[in-house]
Write a protein that holds these residues in place. Structure first.
Motif, PDB file in Angstrom:
ATOM      1  N   LEU A  64     115.437 154.074  68.440  1.00  0.00           N
ATOM      2  CA  LEU A  64     114.344 154.916  67.943  1.00  0.00           C
ATOM      3  C   LEU A  64     114.754 156.380  68.087  1.00  0.00           C
ATOM      4  O   LEU A  64     115.482 156.743  69.005  1.00  0.00           O
ATOM      5  CB  LEU A  64     113.079 154.673  68.768  1.00  0.00           C
ATOM      6  CG  LEU A  64     112.556 153.237  68.873  1.00  0.00           C
ATOM      7  CD1 LEU A  64     111.316 153.205  69.758  1.00  0.00           C
ATOM      8  CD2 LEU A  64     112.252 152.666  67.492  1.00  0.00           C
ATOM      9  N   CYS A  65     114.268 157.221  67.176  1.00  0.00           N
ATOM     10  CA  CYS A  65     114.537 158.656  67.300  1.00  0.00           C
ATOM     11  C   CYS A  65     113.844 159.173  68.561  1.00  0.00           C
ATOM     12  O   CYS A  65     112.641 158.958  68.734  1.00  0.00           O
ATOM     13  CB  CYS A  65     114.019 159.411  66.075  1.00  0.00           C
ATOM     14  SG  CYS A  65     114.051 161.201  66.309  1.00  0.00           S
ATOM     15  N   PRO A  66     114.556 159.828  69.461  1.00  0.00           N
ATOM     16  CA  PRO A  66     113.938 160.299  70.710  1.00  0.00           C
ATOM     17  C   PRO A  66     112.883 161.377  70.475  1.00  0.00           C
ATOM     18  O   PRO A  66     112.042 161.617  71.331  1.00  0.00           O
ATOM     19  CB  PRO A  66     115.131 160.857  71.508  1.00  0.00           C
ATOM     20  CG  PRO A  66     116.212 161.089  70.508  1.00  0.00           C
ATOM     21  CD  PRO A  66     115.982 160.126  69.378  1.00  0.00           C
ATOM     22  N   THR A  67     112.919 162.005  69.304  1.00  0.00           N
ATOM     23  CA  THR A  67     111.965 163.084  69.025  1.00  0.00           C
ATOM     24  C   THR A  67     110.692 162.573  68.352  1.00  0.00           C
ATOM     25  O   THR A  67     109.586 162.800  68.827  1.00  0.00           O
ATOM     26  CB  THR A  67     112.623 164.152  68.121  1.00  0.00           C
ATOM     27  OG1 THR A  67     113.837 164.564  68.733  1.00  0.00           O
ATOM     28  CG2 THR A  67     111.706 165.342  67.943  1.00  0.00           C
ATOM     29  N   CYS A  68     110.853 161.830  67.243  1.00  0.00           N
ATOM     30  CA  CYS A  68     109.655 161.415  66.504  1.00  0.00           C
ATOM     31  C   CYS A  68     109.350 159.919  66.665  1.00  0.00           C
ATOM     32  O   CYS A  68     108.293 159.457  66.263  1.00  0.00           O
ATOM     33  CB  CYS A  68     109.790 161.749  65.025  1.00  0.00           C
ATOM     34  SG  CYS A  68     110.988 160.730  64.154  1.00  0.00           S
ATOM     35  N   GLY A  69     110.266 159.139  67.231  1.00  0.00           N
ATOM     36  CA  GLY A  69     109.987 157.743  67.510  1.00  0.00           C
ATOM     37  C   GLY A  69     110.200 156.790  66.350  1.00  0.00           C
ATOM     38  O   GLY A  69     109.922 155.601  66.463  1.00  0.00           O
ATOM     39  N   ILE A  70     110.692 157.294  65.222  1.00  0.00           N
ATOM     40  CA  ILE A  70     110.898 156.431  64.066  1.00  0.00           C
ATOM     41  C   ILE A  70     112.041 155.453  64.347  1.00  0.00           C
ATOM     42  O   ILE A  70     112.959 155.762  65.111  1.00  0.00           O
ATOM     43  CB  ILE A  70     111.187 157.304  62.809  1.00  0.00           C
ATOM     44  CG1 ILE A  70     110.792 156.559  61.533  1.00  0.00           C
ATOM     45  CG2 ILE A  70     112.654 157.718  62.738  1.00  0.00           C
ATOM     46  CD1 ILE A  70     110.745 157.466  60.309  1.00  0.00           C
ATOM     47  N   ASP A  71     111.953 154.253  63.761  1.00  0.00           N
ATOM     48  CA  ASP A  71     112.998 153.244  63.953  1.00  0.00           C
ATOM     49  C   ASP A  71     114.184 153.581  63.044  1.00  0.00           C
ATOM     50  O   ASP A  71     114.114 153.421  61.831  1.00  0.00           O
ATOM     51  CB  ASP A  71     112.449 151.858  63.622  1.00  0.00           C
ATOM     52  CG  ASP A  71     113.465 150.756  63.918  1.00  0.00           C
ATOM     53  OD1 ASP A  71     114.647 151.072  64.170  1.00  0.00           O
ATOM     54  OD2 ASP A  71     113.065 149.582  63.906  1.00  0.00           O
ATOM     55  N   ALA A 116     114.996 156.956  58.144  1.00  0.00           N
ATOM     56  CA  ALA A 116     115.692 158.155  58.595  1.00  0.00           C
ATOM     57  C   ALA A 116     114.658 159.243  58.836  1.00  0.00           C
ATOM     58  O   ALA A 116     113.547 159.179  58.310  1.00  0.00           O
ATOM     59  CB  ALA A 116     116.687 158.601  57.542  1.00  0.00           C
ATOM     60  N   CYS A 117     114.994 160.210  59.665  1.00  0.00           N
ATOM     61  CA  CYS A 117     114.070 161.324  59.884  1.00  0.00           C
ATOM     62  C   CYS A 117     114.889 162.606  59.889  1.00  0.00           C
ATOM     63  O   CYS A 117     116.114 162.571  59.833  1.00  0.00           O
ATOM     64  CB  CYS A 117     113.323 161.157  61.205  1.00  0.00           C
ATOM     65  SG  CYS A 117     114.421 161.147  62.630  1.00  0.00           S
ATOM     66  N   ASP A 118     114.210 163.749  59.986  1.00  0.00           N
ATOM     67  CA  ASP A 118     114.913 165.029  59.915  1.00  0.00           C
ATOM     68  C   ASP A 118     115.300 165.551  61.296  1.00  0.00           C
ATOM     69  O   ASP A 118     116.010 166.543  61.405  1.00  0.00           O
ATOM     70  CB  ASP A 118     114.019 166.072  59.219  1.00  0.00           C
ATOM     71  CG  ASP A 118     113.778 165.692  57.768  1.00  0.00           C
ATOM     72  OD1 ASP A 118     114.690 165.079  57.178  1.00  0.00           O
ATOM     73  OD2 ASP A 118     112.685 165.992  57.250  1.00  0.00           O
ATOM     74  N   CYS A 119     114.808 164.877  62.341  1.00  0.00           N
ATOM     75  CA  CYS A 119     115.027 165.391  63.703  1.00  0.00           C
ATOM     76  C   CYS A 119     116.498 165.591  64.029  1.00  0.00           C
ATOM     77  O   CYS A 119     116.885 166.630  64.521  1.00  0.00           O
ATOM     78  CB  CYS A 119     114.418 164.449  64.726  1.00  0.00           C
ATOM     79  SG  CYS A 119     112.701 164.053  64.400  1.00  0.00           S
ATOM     80  N   VAL A 120     117.307 164.593  63.716  1.00  0.00           N
ATOM     81  CA  VAL A 120     118.714 164.631  64.081  1.00  0.00           C
ATOM     82  C   VAL A 120     119.433 165.797  63.431  1.00  0.00           C
ATOM     83  O   VAL A 120     120.261 166.445  64.044  1.00  0.00           O
ATOM     84  CB  VAL A 120     119.412 163.292  63.721  1.00  0.00           C
ATOM     85  CG1 VAL A 120     120.885 163.343  64.088  1.00  0.00           C
ATOM     86  CG2 VAL A 120     118.708 162.148  64.441  1.00  0.00           C
TER      87      VAL A 120
HETATM   88 ZN   LIG Z   1     113.003 161.763  64.361  1.00  0.00          ZN
END
Ligand SMILES: [Zn+2]
Ligand SMILES: [Zn+2]
Length: 171
Positions: A134-141, A146-150
């Protein structure tokens, strides 16, 4: 509640050097295993060879038990199978430090199987070896989305800032 799995070894003990093979499929509950990674009514496949020595019985072979848990990275269901090769010693008079006791002419496999299965069960399972988690920032799997955090790490604005800093005159 039965926590023992007794094998009569009288005949083996009478004839040192003799051996016997067998397969048993007791359930997790019958073995007295109480652990969230194992369903109580699941069968444990015990495939063993017993060989008698002058001072005991060697028990070797394989134990197999399916386990289930939550993936340590993404928390999804994770399943697998414990497969352990065992090589144990049973003695009437226990002289080896890790030997099990022969009581009467019977050997009790339950404790040996319990210890080996629990030792080999994963403490922190994975749903698959390359689980992205999971993304440590937003929690998405990250396995399915995919998310923009990374990308924040490589944000061009930071490049601009470090560029600016590099161009500042020294004081
Ligand atoms: Zn994220
Ligand atoms: Zn996972």
């Amino acid at each position: 509640m039965s926590n023992s799995l007794l094998i009569n070894a009288a005949e083996l003990l009478r004839r040192p050097g003799s051996e016997r093979r067998f397969t048993l499929e007791p359930t997790i509950a019958e073995l007295g295993i109480v652990d969230s990674r194992f369903e109580p009514d699941t069968a444990v496949v015990i495939d063993l060879r017993l060989e008698s020595l002058t001072d005991g019985i060697v028990v070797d072979g394989q134990l197999r038990a399916p386990w289930a848990g939550a993936c340590r990275r993404c928390l999804a269901a994770a399943v697998g199978e414990v497969v352990c090769d065992v090589d144990e010693l049973y003695q009437h008079v226990v002289t080896a430090s890790d030997a099990f006791e022969i009581v009467g002419d019977q050997i009790d496999l339950a404790r040996m199987v319990r210890e080996n299965v629990l030792l080999d069960a994963p403490l922190a399972p994975l749903c698959r070896p390359d689980c992205a988690g999971l993304c440590p920032t937003c929690g998405i799997d990250l396995n399915t989305a995919a998310c923009d955090c990374v990308s924040t790490v490589a944000d061009p604005r930071w490049d601009a800032l470090s560029q600016l800093k590099a161009n500042l005159p020294e004081q």
